[in-house]
Design a protein around this motif. Structure first.
Motif: not given
Ligand code: GSH
Length: 201
Positions: A136-159
């Motif tokens: 379930k959380w992998l699906q959530l993350l997969d949807d979130h990463l559809k148009n993003r390189k990293y969690l916050l967008g284009d920029e890598f962060s400590a998250a």
């Protein structure tokens, strides 16, 4: 700045070592043998009374909790986290905490009940439930990463450091597979980072 990390390979202390490498920090490692019983020795229990890793000593403060260490180190170095009050701060904190508080527990439950506990204590139903929760959380993350390189967008962060460790754990369970292509690509990007490779060496 004085930084000492109590570290055992493959454990959550990898998050902190990886972040220290990303930050270009000078730090000291105290290597612990996880399976060899180092965490239950009196000198280590004096640092962390529950005998867990990581423990971090930074400028005279002793810390437990990888997420707290990650937040504090970003603050001290002024890098890899959106500053308090900035637009992405809330989302950053959400992913830092999601990675350990929500996504990690079923990964731990899977490993405990599939491999780590003595066989008579393992509960197969917990393994099955954990597989469903991880998917379930992998699906959530997969949807979130559809148009993003990293969690916050284009920029890598400590998250991404926090979540990267958890996602790698999900890969090791076998549940992260081709059903989650965006997460697989994300993990691939993280594993290519020189700082993670140095921290894992
Ligand atoms: N929430 C803590 C969890 C720490 C933790 O459970 N570490 C594991 C290794 S990944 C450990 O030391 N386990 C040994 C034990 O529980 O006895 C963190 O993120 O630092």
């Amino acid at each position: 700045m004085s930084i000492r990390l109590y570290h055992a390979p493959l454990t959550r202390s990898l998050r902190v070592r990886w972040l220290l490498e990303e930050l270009g920090a000078d730090y000291e490692i105290v290597a612990l043998d996880f399976m060899g019983g180092d965490l239950q020795k009196a000198d280590y229990l004096a640092k962390h009374p529950l005998g867990k890793v990581p423990t971090l000593e930074v400028d005279g403060t002793t810390l437990w909790e990888s997420g707290a260490m990650v937040e504090l180190l970003c603050e001290k170095f002024g890098k890899l986290a959106p500053p308090p009050g900035s637009p992405k701060r809330g989302e950053f904190l959400q992913w830092v905490h999601f990675s350990e508080a929500t996504a990690m527990p079923p990964v731990g439950a899977f490993f405990q009940n599939a491999f780590i506990k003595p066989e008579p204590q393992r509960i197969p139903a917990v393994v099955e439930e954990a597989k469903g929760t991880i998917a379930k959380w992998l699906q959530l993350l997969d949807d979130h990463l559809k148009n993003r390189k990293y969690l916050l967008g284009d920029e890598f962060s400590a998250a991404d450091v926090m979540m990267g460790y958890t996602v790698n754990g999900a890969k090791m369970t076998g549940i992260l597979d081709a059903r989650f292509p965006n997460v697989e690509a994300y993990l691939g990007r993280l594993l290519e980072r020189p700082a993670l490779q140095r921290a894992s060496a």
